[in-house]
Each structure stands twice: as C-alpha cells, then as structure tokens.
Write an enzyme that holds these catalytic residues in place. Sequence first.
Site, PDB file in Angstrom:
ATOM      1  CE  LYS A 133     -13.382  -1.888   0.756  1.00 43.48           C
ATOM      2  NZ  LYS A 133     -12.809  -1.722   2.091  1.00 43.48           N
ATOM      3  CE  LYS A 181      -6.784  -6.994  -1.853  1.00 43.30           C
ATOM      4  NZ  LYS A 181      -6.958  -6.687  -0.442  1.00 43.30           N
ATOM      5  CE  LYS A 184      -4.450  -1.614   1.440  1.00 45.37           C
ATOM      6  NZ  LYS A 184      -5.663  -1.402   2.200  1.00 45.37           N
TER       7      LYS A 184
HETATM    8  N1  AQP Z   1     -10.175  -9.592  -3.313  1.00 46.16           N
HETATM    9  C1  AQP Z   1     -10.519 -10.090  -2.147  1.00 46.16           C
HETATM   10  N2  AQP Z   1     -10.796 -11.400  -2.025  1.00 46.16           N
HETATM   11  C2  AQP Z   1     -11.165 -11.926  -0.816  1.00 46.16           C
HETATM   12  N3  AQP Z   1     -11.293 -11.188   0.301  1.00 46.16           N
HETATM   13  C3  AQP Z   1     -11.039  -9.873   0.222  1.00 46.16           C
HETATM   14  N4  AQP Z   1     -11.057  -8.873   1.131  1.00 46.16           N
HETATM   15  C4  AQP Z   1     -10.714  -7.715   0.519  1.00 46.16           C
HETATM   16  N5  AQP Z   1     -10.445  -7.919  -0.772  1.00 46.16           N
HETATM   17  C5  AQP Z   1     -10.636  -9.255  -1.000  1.00 46.16           C
HETATM   18  C6  AQP Z   1     -11.449  -9.062   2.513  1.00 46.16           C
HETATM   19  O1  AQP Z   1     -12.513  -8.175   2.798  1.00 46.16           O
HETATM   20  C7  AQP Z   1     -12.430  -7.799   4.191  1.00 46.16           C
HETATM   21  C8  AQP Z   1     -12.600  -6.323   4.295  1.00 46.16           C
HETATM   22  O2  AQP Z   1     -11.527  -5.683   3.620  1.00 46.16           O
HETATM   23  P1  AQP Z   1     -11.181  -4.194   3.988  1.00 46.16           P
HETATM   24  O3  AQP Z   1     -12.210  -3.328   3.470  1.00 46.16           O
HETATM   25  O4  AQP Z   1     -10.988  -4.068   5.431  1.00 46.16           O
HETATM   26  O5  AQP Z   1      -9.789  -3.882   3.359  1.00 46.16           O
HETATM   27  P2  AQP Z   1      -8.972  -4.316   2.152  1.00 46.16           P
HETATM   28  O6  AQP Z   1      -8.527  -5.734   2.307  1.00 46.16           O
HETATM   29  O7  AQP Z   1      -7.879  -3.331   2.082  1.00 46.16           O
HETATM   30  O8  AQP Z   1      -9.964  -4.175   0.924  1.00 46.16           O
HETATM   31  P3  AQP Z   1      -9.551  -3.802  -0.538  1.00 46.16           P
HETATM   32  O9  AQP Z   1     -10.721  -3.962  -1.393  1.00 46.16           O
HETATM   33  O10 AQP Z   1      -8.334  -4.558  -0.948  1.00 46.16           O
HETATM   34  O11 AQP Z   1      -9.230  -2.265  -0.419  1.00 46.16           O
HETATM   35  P4  AQP Z   1      -7.976  -1.471  -0.951  1.00 46.16           P
HETATM   36  O12 AQP Z   1      -8.151  -1.335  -2.417  1.00 46.16           O
HETATM   37  O13 AQP Z   1      -8.090  -0.162  -0.247  1.00 46.16           O
HETATM   38  O14 AQP Z   1      -6.755  -2.251  -0.572  1.00 46.16           O
HETATM   39  C9  AQP Z   1     -11.094  -8.302   4.717  1.00 46.16           C
HETATM   40  O15 AQP Z   1     -11.315  -9.463   5.498  1.00 46.16           O
HETATM   41  C10 AQP Z   1     -10.331  -8.645   3.477  1.00 46.16           C
HETATM   42  O16 AQP Z   1      -9.445  -9.714   3.703  1.00 46.16           O
END
Ligand code: AQP
Length: 333
Positions: A201, A198, A114
């Site tokens: 968001k 992955k 990140k």
């Molecule tokens: N692609 C994914 N596949 C499976 N699980 C996922 N999670 C996120 N992306 C995937 C799981 O969703 C939960 C909540 O995630 P979060 O919102 O706390 O943060 P994150 O993992 O940072 O989500 P993103 O979408 O990947 O956001 P960005 O783009 O900001 O990095 C967690 O349990 C996570 O494992």
Amino acid sequence: MSKKIFSGVQPTGNLHLGNYLGAIKKFVDLQKDIKNNCIYCVVDLHAITVKQDPKFLKKNIRETTAAFLASGLDPKKSIIFNQSMVSSHAEGAWLLGCVARMGWLNRMTQFKEKAGKDKEKASVGLYIYPILMASDILLYDATHVPVGEDQKQHLELTRDIAQKFNSDFNCPNFLITPEPLIQENFSRIMSLKDGTKKMSKSDPSDQSRINLTDDKDQIVNKIKRAKTDSAQLPQNDNDIIKRPELVNLYGIFSSIQNQNLNKTINDFRGKNFSEFKNNLADILVEKIYPISNEIKKLLKDEKYIDNILKTGSIEAEKIARKKVNDIKQKIGF
Ligand code: AQP
C-alpha cells in the site's frame, strides 16, 4: 473439524491485489464452511503505528470494511468489526506485553523493514505492534489465522507468547496456540514494477499495484505496463527461474484462476507476452472490477457500514472482555 478463525487488515488506504489474494479471498473461502467461526477485524489500532491523517483514517476504515463486504464477507456469517471499538485488545496487549521478551521483538524483520535506517524515530507502537496482534488473536481463542507470508513471523511470536503465558501461570492450553493459514503457492504478490519487492500500500508508485478500487481501464493499463523481461514465455517451470516479474504475473494468473503454475505455463506455451498480458488483464477485470464497483456503491451509505462495525464490535467485545478478565484472574488481579 470446526475452526475459530481470526484475521485483520489495516485501514491504511490503497488496498491491493496482494491483500486480496494473500488474505481477504481466503477469509471468504473460510466463511463458506458453516462449521467455521470467523471473526474479521479492521485493525485500526495497528494503522496508527505510522502517522495517519484523522480525516483519511475514518474514510479508510469504511473503505476496508466495504472491501470485506464487496469481496463476499457476510456480517450474518462472520463477526466484522474495528479494533479501536473493542478496548479489550489494547488491555490484552499490555498484559501480554509483560510476558513477551525484548529479544523476541528484536528479531521481528517487519519492524526493521518498516522502521528503515532511522529506527530511533520509529514509534514505540510500531515496535510493539506484534504484541497487539497476539492480543487480537489470543482473546478469541483463534485456532487458525489466515495471513500473507509476510505475517508468518508475527504468528510465531503469538504462539511463543501463548506458550510462555501458559507455562508462567501454570495453565496448560489456556491460551490457544494458533496455526497460520498461509497459501501454499504465490503467498506473496510482488510489485508490478519490481518482481523482487512486495506489492504494498505504501509504495509511492500507484503503477506498482492493482488497487481494489481501480476501474477497468486502470487495471488494463497497469497490466500492460507491468515490468517484464525480453525472453520468450516459458516452455516449462525451469524457464521461470531468475525471472521474478514473470513468476509474479504467472502467480497472479494462477491464483485468480485457482490453478497450478504448470497449467498456466502450458496454457501460454508458444504464445507471446502481449497475449498473456491481455488474458491476465481480462481475468483481473472479470474478478476485481466487480469488487471495485461494489466498494464504491457501499461507500455511498456510510451509516450502513458504521452499523455493521458497531454491531460486530458489540459481539466481539463480549468474547474479548471475558478472555481479558480470565487472563487478569490468572495473573492475580
Ligand atoms: N503483497 C502481498 N502479498 C500477499 N499478501 C499480502 N498482504 C499484504 N501484502 C501482501 C497480506 O494482507 C493482509 C493485510 O495486510 P495489512 O493491511 O494488515 O498490512 P501489510 O502487510 O503491512 O500491508 P501492505 O500492503 O504491505 O502495507 P504497507 O505498505 O503499509 O506495508 C495480511 O495478511 C498481509 O500478510
């Protein structure tokens, strides 16, 4: 055995199919067992580790709460709240931050991903975020934490912090070392544009993900345009090796249908890609569109959502405050 469950989702907008299949769907399944004690948090303090527009943050907190409710979480069965309303989380993070070691944090791969190349400019919050996550979990004596595979390392850090605290202050089993609950198969849903990345968001391309607020046409179009290779659909599981986009789409299909990969391979053996994609789009419309519809309905009543968060926060604060006070006593305050 009854389990104490804690987990959270960041209100950073664009909630997607990966968040649903990797986390929220599991939250709902765990809530169904009445022996479980479930606490689900909109982790807004985590969200501000990267810049957030205050106007959108408020909207995203409500939208994430609405997504919880629309997916089937019930505030009568689970505590649903947002982190910034329970100040014990931040206080706990400070106390535990003095137990965690720099070397442990330096190993966290998510920070490296990140923060990117210019890590000098990343916020300090982004670096110490896993300690806040440890506080979130340990203050509720959570025994199990449902997360996507990407959070496994942070869970291991939580366990290390708990064990070191218990050892430093000679209080065995005082902080509970939680177990991660990670889906065995397809625990990481990948981008629709690149099967090696992955689904996320923050991906600038909206085509890379199915958002939980997408309408029927958006879901169908995104699946139609999802990247695939030009080979035939697989005859057996050997045929999917080195085909990341296909593995991902088959994984999404299998997860949504609660079936194993071999069944999906058998169901589509000898068929063509467009038939598979039509089927995938149909089941996604059937499962995700009602959630999207319900989120939009719930968001029309902001007071209802705010009240759920307020009530949940009062309940959560009672539990978390007691644990912070106990931690402070062990430390010697
Ligand atoms: N692609 C994914 N596949 C499976 N699980 C996922 N999670 C996120 N992306 C995937 C799981 O969703 C939960 C909540 O995630 P979060 O919102 O706390 O943060 P994150 O993992 O940072 O989500 P993103 O979408 O990947 O956001 P960005 O783009 O900001 O990095 C967690 O349990 C996570 O494992």
